[in-house]
Design an enzyme around this catalytic site. Sequence first.
Site, PDB file in Angstrom:
ATOM      1  N   LYS A  31      -3.366   2.833   4.178  1.00 20.13           N
ATOM      2  CA  LYS A  31      -2.874   2.980   2.806  1.00 20.13           C
ATOM      3  C   LYS A  31      -1.561   3.765   2.759  1.00 20.13           C
ATOM      4  O   LYS A  31      -1.190   4.441   3.728  1.00 20.13           O
ATOM      5  CB  LYS A  31      -3.971   3.650   1.965  1.00 20.13           C
ATOM      6  CG  LYS A  31      -5.258   2.806   1.865  1.00 20.13           C
ATOM      7  CD  LYS A  31      -6.263   3.436   0.911  1.00 20.13           C
ATOM      8  CE  LYS A  31      -7.506   2.574   0.763  1.00 20.13           C
ATOM      9  NZ  LYS A  31      -8.449   3.128  -0.248  1.00 20.13           N
ATOM     10  N   TYR A  44      -7.694  -5.555  -5.782  1.00 18.11           N
ATOM     11  CA  TYR A  44      -8.769  -4.656  -6.229  1.00 18.11           C
ATOM     12  C   TYR A  44      -9.417  -5.110  -7.534  1.00 18.11           C
ATOM     13  O   TYR A  44     -10.019  -4.303  -8.234  1.00 18.11           O
ATOM     14  CB  TYR A  44      -8.235  -3.231  -6.357  1.00 18.11           C
ATOM     15  CG  TYR A  44      -8.119  -2.516  -5.024  1.00 18.11           C
ATOM     16  CD1 TYR A  44      -9.267  -2.146  -4.317  1.00 18.11           C
ATOM     17  CD2 TYR A  44      -6.893  -2.209  -4.468  1.00 18.11           C
ATOM     18  CE1 TYR A  44      -9.186  -1.484  -3.103  1.00 18.11           C
ATOM     19  CE2 TYR A  44      -6.792  -1.547  -3.249  1.00 18.11           C
ATOM     20  CZ  TYR A  44      -7.953  -1.189  -2.573  1.00 18.11           C
ATOM     21  OH  TYR A  44      -7.873  -0.538  -1.370  1.00 18.11           O
ATOM     22  N   GLU A  76     -10.720 -10.858   1.887  1.00 19.64           N
ATOM     23  CA  GLU A  76      -9.593  -9.917   1.979  1.00 19.64           C
ATOM     24  C   GLU A  76      -8.627 -10.302   3.097  1.00 19.64           C
ATOM     25  O   GLU A  76      -7.407 -10.192   2.939  1.00 19.64           O
ATOM     26  CB  GLU A  76     -10.134  -8.499   2.169  1.00 19.64           C
ATOM     27  CG  GLU A  76     -10.868  -8.004   0.927  1.00 19.64           C
ATOM     28  CD  GLU A  76     -11.671  -6.730   1.152  1.00 19.64           C
ATOM     29  OE1 GLU A  76     -12.334  -6.280   0.197  1.00 19.64           O
ATOM     30  OE2 GLU A  76     -11.650  -6.177   2.269  1.00 19.64           O
ATOM     31  N   ASN A 113      -7.048   7.983   0.347  1.00 14.48           N
ATOM     32  CA  ASN A 113      -7.978   8.199   1.458  1.00 14.48           C
ATOM     33  C   ASN A 113      -7.648   7.409   2.722  1.00 14.48           C
ATOM     34  O   ASN A 113      -8.542   7.050   3.486  1.00 14.48           O
ATOM     35  CB  ASN A 113      -9.428   7.972   0.991  1.00 14.48           C
ATOM     36  CG  ASN A 113      -9.657   6.568   0.465  1.00 14.48           C
ATOM     37  OD1 ASN A 113      -8.747   5.743   0.478  1.00 14.48           O
ATOM     38  ND2 ASN A 113     -10.870   6.299   0.030  1.00 14.48           N
ATOM     39  N   HIS A 173      -8.549   1.472   4.114  1.00 14.87           N
ATOM     40  CA  HIS A 173      -9.531   0.597   3.467  1.00 14.87           C
ATOM     41  C   HIS A 173     -10.374  -0.051   4.555  1.00 14.87           C
ATOM     42  O   HIS A 173      -9.864  -0.355   5.633  1.00 14.87           O
ATOM     43  CB  HIS A 173      -8.816  -0.506   2.673  1.00 14.87           C
ATOM     44  CG  HIS A 173      -9.719  -1.636   2.257  1.00 14.87           C
ATOM     45  ND1 HIS A 173     -10.513  -1.541   1.148  1.00 14.87           N
ATOM     46  CD2 HIS A 173      -9.972  -2.835   2.824  1.00 14.87           C
ATOM     47  CE1 HIS A 173     -11.228  -2.671   1.038  1.00 14.87           C
ATOM     48  NE2 HIS A 173     -10.904  -3.465   2.035  1.00 14.87           N
TER      49      HIS A 173
HETATM   50  P1  GTP Z   1     -12.225   1.043   0.396  1.00 14.51           P
HETATM   51  O1  GTP Z   1     -12.490   0.872   1.850  1.00 14.51           O
HETATM   52  O2  GTP Z   1     -10.785   1.434   0.104  1.00 14.51           O
HETATM   53  O3  GTP Z   1     -12.722  -0.089  -0.456  1.00 14.51           O
HETATM   54  O4  GTP Z   1     -13.043   2.344  -0.017  1.00 14.51           O
HETATM   55  P2  GTP Z   1     -14.609   2.484  -0.271  1.00 14.51           P
HETATM   56  O5  GTP Z   1     -15.305   1.175  -0.094  1.00 14.51           O
HETATM   57  O6  GTP Z   1     -15.059   3.651   0.520  1.00 14.51           O
HETATM   58  O7  GTP Z   1     -14.613   2.889  -1.809  1.00 14.51           O
HETATM   59  P3  GTP Z   1     -14.709   1.945  -3.107  1.00 14.51           P
HETATM   60  O8  GTP Z   1     -14.670   0.513  -2.723  1.00 14.51           O
HETATM   61  O9  GTP Z   1     -15.836   2.451  -3.933  1.00 14.51           O
HETATM   62  O10 GTP Z   1     -13.365   2.334  -3.857  1.00 14.51           O
HETATM   63  C1  GTP Z   1     -12.162   1.676  -3.517  1.00 14.51           C
HETATM   64  C2  GTP Z   1     -11.035   2.675  -3.495  1.00 14.51           C
HETATM   65  O11 GTP Z   1     -10.833   3.166  -4.798  1.00 14.51           O
HETATM   66  C3  GTP Z   1     -11.299   3.942  -2.663  1.00 14.51           C
HETATM   67  O12 GTP Z   1     -11.044   3.790  -1.301  1.00 14.51           O
HETATM   68  C4  GTP Z   1     -10.320   4.904  -3.287  1.00 14.51           C
HETATM   69  O13 GTP Z   1      -9.002   4.694  -2.795  1.00 14.51           O
HETATM   70  C5  GTP Z   1     -10.371   4.510  -4.738  1.00 14.51           C
HETATM   71  N1  GTP Z   1     -11.307   5.365  -5.458  1.00 14.51           N
HETATM   72  C6  GTP Z   1     -12.664   5.380  -5.386  1.00 14.51           C
HETATM   73  N2  GTP Z   1     -13.184   6.327  -6.176  1.00 14.51           N
HETATM   74  C7  GTP Z   1     -12.112   6.932  -6.774  1.00 14.51           C
HETATM   75  C8  GTP Z   1     -11.976   7.988  -7.710  1.00 14.51           C
HETATM   76  O14 GTP Z   1     -12.956   8.590  -8.172  1.00 14.51           O
HETATM   77  N3  GTP Z   1     -10.696   8.322  -8.094  1.00 14.51           N
HETATM   78  C9  GTP Z   1      -9.607   7.671  -7.601  1.00 14.51           C
HETATM   79  N4  GTP Z   1      -8.385   8.031  -8.000  1.00 14.51           N
HETATM   80  N5  GTP Z   1      -9.697   6.675  -6.718  1.00 14.51           N
HETATM   81  C10 GTP Z   1     -10.925   6.310  -6.305  1.00 14.51           C
HETATM   82 MG    MG Z   2     -14.677  -0.630  -0.984  1.00 16.41          MG
END
Ligand code: GTP
Ligand code: MG
Length: 137
Positions: free
Chosen positions: A9, A49, A126, A112, A115
Amino acid sequence: NNRTFTMIKPDATQKGHTGGIIDMIIKAGFTIKAMKWTKLTKEQAGAFYEVHKERPFYGELVNFMSSGPIVAAVLEKENAVADFRKLIGATDPAKADEGTIRKLFAASVGENAVHGSDSDENAAIEGSFFFSGLELF
Ligand code: GTP
Ligand code: MG
């Protein structure tokens, strides 16, 4: 299944962690099938997304993911989706295990570092978002 999809990212590419993250991915036993350095427009980030569009952080996520360069890649390994999610650690780096990519390189739950696909089906969708079949080696 044996493939997953990842993005390094914008927070991580901009802090100079691209090489360190790719090194960890390869040392963990993943083979790179396709990889590109690119930058998403807001529209592309929004489309990628789309599954999260009802979540409160969607706008923030789309802005962040289009804020700088990313590295997109298709990775191969036995049990790729689950093993890769283990390697990257919890979404919130504060909750990620020691030695995971997010523990080492991520600053916050939003920014973070990486992905990782959450299912074989999404890994295929994806991967196809970024690469054609002719770009996989
Ligand atoms: P990905 O591998 O990036 O999909 O992450 P994940 O599967 O661990 O998390 P998820 O799919 O639930 O969320 C997708 C992305 O949204 C996360 O990786 C974060 O970058 C973002 N995200 C998730 N929760 C939050 C939040 O509470 N605040 C913000 N700003 N971003 C969030
Ligand atoms: Mg995810």
